[in-house]
Scaffold this motif. Structure first.
Motif, short mmCIF file in Angstrom:
data_model
loop_
_atom_site.label_atom_id
_atom_site.label_comp_id
_atom_site.label_asym_id
_atom_site.label_seq_id
_atom_site.Cartn_x
_atom_site.Cartn_y
_atom_site.Cartn_z
N LEU A 1 89.33 44.15 78.96
CA LEU A 1 90.58 43.75 79.62
C LEU A 1 90.30 42.72 80.73
CD1 LEU A 1 93.62 43.95 80.02
CD2 LEU A 1 93.26 45.98 81.42
N PHE A 2 89.22 42.90 81.47
CA PHE A 2 88.85 41.92 82.50
C PHE A 2 88.59 40.55 81.87
CE2 PHE A 2 88.03 45.37 85.56
CZ PHE A 2 88.42 44.76 86.75
N ARG A 3 87.90 40.52 80.73
CA ARG A 3 87.58 39.24 80.08
C ARG A 3 88.84 38.57 79.53
NH1 ARG A 3 82.31 38.09 79.54
NH2 ARG A 3 82.73 36.54 77.92
N VAL A 4 89.74 39.37 78.98
CA VAL A 4 91.00 38.82 78.47
C VAL A 4 91.81 38.24 79.63
CG1 VAL A 4 93.22 39.40 77.42
CG2 VAL A 4 91.12 40.29 76.43
N ALA B 1 90.97 39.69 89.85
CA ALA B 1 89.85 38.94 89.27
C ALA B 1 90.32 37.59 88.74
CB ALA B 1 89.19 39.76 88.16
N SER B 2 91.48 37.60 88.07
CA SER B 2 92.04 36.36 87.52
C SER B 2 92.30 35.33 88.61
CB SER B 2 93.34 36.69 86.77
OG SER B 2 93.97 35.51 86.33
N LYS B 3 92.90 35.80 89.73
CA LYS B 3 93.17 34.88 90.85
C LYS B 3 91.89 34.31 91.42
CE LYS B 3 97.54 36.93 92.40
NZ LYS B 3 98.13 37.90 93.33
N LEU C 1 93.79 49.49 87.54
CA LEU C 1 93.03 48.60 86.65
C LEU C 1 93.72 47.25 86.49
CD1 LEU C 1 90.72 48.01 84.70
CD2 LEU C 1 91.99 49.23 82.91
N VAL C 2 95.02 47.27 86.21
CA VAL C 2 95.76 46.02 86.02
C VAL C 2 95.73 45.18 87.30
CG1 VAL C 2 98.06 45.02 85.62
CG2 VAL C 2 97.21 46.84 84.13
N ASN C 3 95.90 45.83 88.45
CA ASN C 3 95.83 45.11 89.72
C ASN C 3 94.46 44.49 89.95
OD1 ASN C 3 98.49 45.50 90.46
ND2 ASN C 3 98.09 47.41 91.54
#
Length: 419
Positions: A104-107, A152-154, A145-147
């Protein structure tokens, strides 16, 4: 992680399929529109699942959530799409626990995107989680997890150059038009549908061509007018689609329909027509190629068009991965602490019960017993003992499950930790 008391089901899964093994036709079979997603969530509740969310984009369809067995999630996906279990087995993937978290982190950070560094999916993840939360299908684990993935995305976006340069399906579409079509300034371009890729393509086209030769048509005219107003473009009614196609030299299709919206019967052509289908499922029937002068290009082909930008992005991957590891470790630390928190709480209650019994005994036995002083000293001792146990359980080298079991046996306590 298997024993984390955050769901009545102990295992966290990521199941789904993507562009890596599933072609556009197969991805179309498994794609879920908003109505199908809502039905899937309702079915999940009725089948006793308590925490999950679903992502469906042109490149992937996935379910992330807790289940006793991954088939429970696979069944949800197949029941609410055109895909079958047999299809799924050929092209899908199943990750569990830490593998699912890493995936999920990689996606979410664009490392698993069809075009490296494409961050479109993070908004889908955020929105899908919000829908699950509204449906009471999002527990504390999933929210945290989603947060963490959004964070991480930001950071990847701000601290690396993974998404720098104009590399996207929309950019590839415009690039293809520029490289293929001569005298573009005098060609008529028709955009049918206002999906995100279509809007981005439109924006890129506006930057590099004359505005007056781009026309927009959408089933819901107000959506087209909103975009057209931004770029000062022409909008026509849906009923005018056949005649506008007849006028067009280039047709860009970006609708969200589940079945083809363009086929050869709509095309009454007197000149060549280039069609770019930027939709999943495919929205242009292959039969259009039977008409002389028609060229059909699908987004899967456009996604293969790479440039120097992509090579530069690849150099940024290790930096992105380092950020993911850092935030993932913070998440795992939180998860470990949450896992043993009930045990520490129960231990503290047990020690307090022992303390109360002992103080009560000493109060009866000793004259002028200083209750306040005894409370203060014993509370400090209990705090130090529980801190020692907490530090032991936090240690990366600790076998947490075995330690919890050992503490429970010695102190004869029971916690809600699932075994």
């Amino acid at each position: 992680m298997n024993h984390l008391k955050l769901s009545k089901f102990p295992t966290f899964y990521a199941i789904g399929l993507s562009y890596k093994k599933a072609d556009a036709a197969m991805r179309g079979k498994f794609s879920l529109d908003e109505k199908a997603k809502t039905k899937l969530l309702e079915q999940a509740k009725s089948e006793g699942l308590d925490s999950l969310f679903v992502v469906s984009t042109c490149n992937r369809t996935e379910i992330y959530g807790f289940a006793e067995h991954p088939f429970q999630l696979i069944k949800l996906l197949c029941d609410n799409s055109q895909g079958t279990v047999e299809d799924f087995q050929k092209i899908a993937y199943i990750y569990k626990n830490q593998e699912a978290i890493t995936f999920l982190f990689r996606v979410g950070t664009g490392l698993d995107s069809q075009i490296l560094g494409d961050f479109e999916v993070i908004s889908q993840i955020r929105n899908s989680f919000v829908e699950s939360k509204k449906a009471n299908l999002a527990n504390a684990f999933l929210e945290r997890l989603v947060n963490a993935v959004i964070q991480a995305s930001k950071r990847v976006k701000n601290e690396t150059e993974l998404c720098s340069g104009a590399t996207s399906v929309a950019f590839a579409a415009v690039n293809y038009i520029f490289n293929t079509v001569n005298d573009l300034e005098n060609k008529n371009i028709l955009l049918f549908g206002t999906g995100k890729i279509g809007r981005n393509t439109c924006e890129n086209l506006v930057k590099h061509t004359k505005h007056e030769n781009i026309t927009l048509i959408n089933r819901t005219k107000t959506k087209a007018e909103k975009i057209a107003g931004k770029f000062n473009l022409i909008v026509k009614d849906y009923i005018n689609l056949p005649e506008e196609i007849h006028r067009a030299d280039i047709l860009v299709v970006a609708t969200g329909a589940q079945n083809p919206t363009i086929d050869k019967n709509l095309l009454n052509l007197k000149k060549p027509l280039l069609i770019l289908d930027l939709s999943i499922p495919k929205n242009v029937d292959e039969n259009v190629k039977q008409i002389e002068g028609v060229s059909l290009v699908h987004m899967d082909f456009l996604s293969q068009i790479t440039d120097e930008t992509l090579e530069k992005r690849k150099e940024q991957v290790p930096f992105a991965e380092a950020i993911i590891e850092e935030i993932k470790e913070e998440f795992n630390s939180w998860m470990r602490a949450r896992k043993f928190a009930p045990t520490i709480h129960a231990l503290k209650e047990k020690l307090n019960a022992i303390k109360e019994g002992e103080l009560d005994f000493q109060r009866k036995k000793i004259a002028n017993f200083d209750q306040e002083q005894a409370e203060l000293i014993s509370n400090r001792i209990i705090q130090k003992i529980t801190t020692h146990f907490a530090n032991h359980l936090k240690d990366d080298n600790t076998m947490v499950d075995e330690s919890i079991e050992w503490i429970e046996k010695i102190f004869q306590i029971e916690t809600n930790t699932v075994k």
